[in-house]
Design an enzyme around this catalytic site. Structure first.
Site, PDB file in Angstrom:
ATOM      1  N   HIS A 139       0.848  -1.189   0.000  1.00  0.00           N
ATOM      2  CA  HIS A 139       0.000   0.000   0.000  1.00  0.00           C
ATOM      3  C   HIS A 139       0.888   1.245   0.000  1.00  0.00           C
ATOM      4  O   HIS A 139       1.668   1.473   0.930  1.00  0.00           O
ATOM      5  CB  HIS A 139      -0.896   0.012   1.234  1.00  0.00           C
ATOM      6  CG  HIS A 139      -1.753   1.236   1.344  1.00  0.00           C
ATOM      7  ND1 HIS A 139      -2.685   1.583   0.404  1.00  0.00           N
ATOM      8  CD2 HIS A 139      -1.793   2.216   2.285  1.00  0.00           C
ATOM      9  CE1 HIS A 139      -3.282   2.705   0.760  1.00  0.00           C
ATOM     10  NE2 HIS A 139      -2.749   3.111   1.904  1.00  0.00           N
ATOM     11  N   LYS A 160      -0.521  10.951   0.526  1.00  0.00           N
ATOM     12  CA  LYS A 160       0.432  10.325  -0.403  1.00  0.00           C
ATOM     13  C   LYS A 160       0.120  10.674  -1.852  1.00  0.00           C
ATOM     14  O   LYS A 160       1.007  11.058  -2.623  1.00  0.00           O
ATOM     15  CB  LYS A 160       0.416   8.800  -0.218  1.00  0.00           C
ATOM     16  CG  LYS A 160       0.816   8.323   1.171  1.00  0.00           C
ATOM     17  CD  LYS A 160       0.872   6.825   1.272  1.00  0.00           C
ATOM     18  CE  LYS A 160      -0.463   6.152   1.055  1.00  0.00           C
ATOM     19  NZ  LYS A 160      -1.450   6.497   2.113  1.00  0.00           N
ATOM     20  N   ASP A 178      -1.774   3.924  -4.822  1.00  0.00           N
ATOM     21  CA  ASP A 178      -2.572   3.091  -3.930  1.00  0.00           C
ATOM     22  C   ASP A 178      -1.974   1.701  -3.746  1.00  0.00           C
ATOM     23  O   ASP A 178      -1.692   1.287  -2.624  1.00  0.00           O
ATOM     24  CB  ASP A 178      -4.019   2.978  -4.420  1.00  0.00           C
ATOM     25  CG  ASP A 178      -4.903   2.303  -3.371  1.00  0.00           C
ATOM     26  OD1 ASP A 178      -4.849   2.718  -2.202  1.00  0.00           O
ATOM     27  OD2 ASP A 178      -5.627   1.364  -3.723  1.00  0.00           O
ATOM     28  N   ARG A 244      17.068  14.657  13.232  1.00  0.00           N
ATOM     29  CA  ARG A 244      17.366  16.018  12.755  1.00  0.00           C
ATOM     30  C   ARG A 244      18.723  16.110  12.069  1.00  0.00           C
ATOM     31  O   ARG A 244      18.991  17.085  11.372  1.00  0.00           O
ATOM     32  CB  ARG A 244      17.317  16.997  13.935  1.00  0.00           C
ATOM     33  CG  ARG A 244      15.950  17.037  14.617  1.00  0.00           C
ATOM     34  CD  ARG A 244      15.907  18.060  15.728  1.00  0.00           C
ATOM     35  NE  ARG A 244      16.092  19.412  15.228  1.00  0.00           N
ATOM     36  CZ  ARG A 244      16.115  20.497  16.003  1.00  0.00           C
ATOM     37  NH1 ARG A 244      15.964  20.365  17.314  1.00  0.00           N
ATOM     38  NH2 ARG A 244      16.288  21.690  15.479  1.00  0.00           N
TER      39      ARG A 244
END
Length: 320
Positions: A139, A160, A178, A244
């Site tokens: 997916h 997405k 998808d 980070r």
């Protein structure tokens, strides 16, 4: 259920011609392995892989010419088993008459090519491995960004498809939305493609399904690409510590291949398309041996060293 490919599909996708047996091209191929029946022409059939495509080149056909007709007929007849998909003759060679007769009796097609044996073998193996390889449905959305295959994953509704649409508008290419079908091409490469029913289509909530090729042109789509990087979209959580500096080394194993994965927190105001573009460029730079974190570390160490030297000099001056 064993996966199979028809001989017709092989002909259509590997530039082969049908010498004989057009009505029998529906025979199934169940393995990507190709056999070159050399030992079989000497009469040795103890380990004959009859379920494979049988490829004859200059070596095999030249040897066959020196065999007695009766012996060659017997060998060719034994090679034509019920599960033998087809015979392929390379290098524009005329098939032995004995082989043609045996194939006609067994209803096995004979294919031919002007290419040399190695080239024909490579073309057929590449096609069959791609078609017969185990596949996994994931997916997500697969896009090609700066030549790199980026698989975007995340919870349903996180954005997405909208991010993929923005990437397409910025000149990148959509492979699948998808559902992404992934198969292993070799020890280091995964290939992603779209299910046939979803090819070129993108679902945007509030608009519906759009055809990317129709709206943005043929250059905005691609049928398949290598999966180089996974970008997972996470809903921003203030209590979660995010990477980070780029020190985290996360990856996902799909089949036997480890694919690098990065997690991107999503919240209003973040331009995900630009972030994914940057992630792709940074991944390429890392692959070429450049790492911005190493540069930062070196500069930081130099700064600490310089400051330490300066402090030492000032202390000495103070002592004097």
């Amino acid at each position: 259920m064993t996966k199979s490919v028809s001989v017709k599909e092989l002909v259509d996708n590997t530039h082969l011609n049908v010498f004989w047996g057009k009505e029998y091209l529906d025979r199934p191929i169940t393995t990507s392995d190709i056999s070159r029946p050399g030992l079989e022409l000497t009469g040795y059939f103890d380990y004959y892989p009859s379920e494979r495509i049988q490829l004859l080149g200059i070596t095999e056909t030249s040897f066959a010419k020196h065999l007695p007709e009766k012996e060659l007929t017997a060998d060719m007849t034994k090679m034509c088993q019920p599960d033998t998909p087809a015979f392929v003759i390379s290098t524009d060679i005329e098939p032995p008459i004995e082989l043609v007769k045996a194939c006609k009796n067994a209803h096995i097609p004979i294919l031919e090519s002007k290419l040399n044996t190695s080239r024909v073998l490579s073309n057929m193996t590449d096609f069959l491995e791609a078609k017969l390889a185990p596949r996994k449905s994931i997916h997500g959305v697969l896009v090609e960004v700066y030549g790199l295959g980026v698989l975007i994953t995340g919870d349903s509704g996180i954005g997405k498809s909208e991010t993929a649409l923005e990437l397409v508008k910025r000149g990148h290419r959509l492979i699948a939305d998808d559902r992404v079908e992934v198969y292993q091409q070799d020890e280091q490469a995964l290939i992603g493609t779209a299910p046939k029913i979803l090819s070129h289509l993108l679902e945007i909530r509030g608009i519906g399904i759009i055809d990317v090729m129709t709206l943005f042109g043929a250059g905005a789509v691609r049928s398949e690409t290598k999966v180089d990087l996974i970008v997972h979209l996470d809903i921003w959580n203030k209590d979660t510590k995010y990477d980070r500096l780029g020190t985290e080394k996360d990856s996902v194993q799909i089949f036997d291949v480890d694919v690098k994965k990065i997690n991107i927190p999503v919240k209003p105001g973040r331009n995900l398309a630009i972030i994914i573009e940057t992630a792709a460029m940074n991944f390429r730079a890392n692959s070429m041996g450049y790492n911005a974190l190493d540069v930062f570390d070196n500069q930081l160490n130099t700064l600490i060293k310089d400051n330490g030297s300066r402090d030492t000099k000032e202390l000495k001056k103070g002592d004097n």
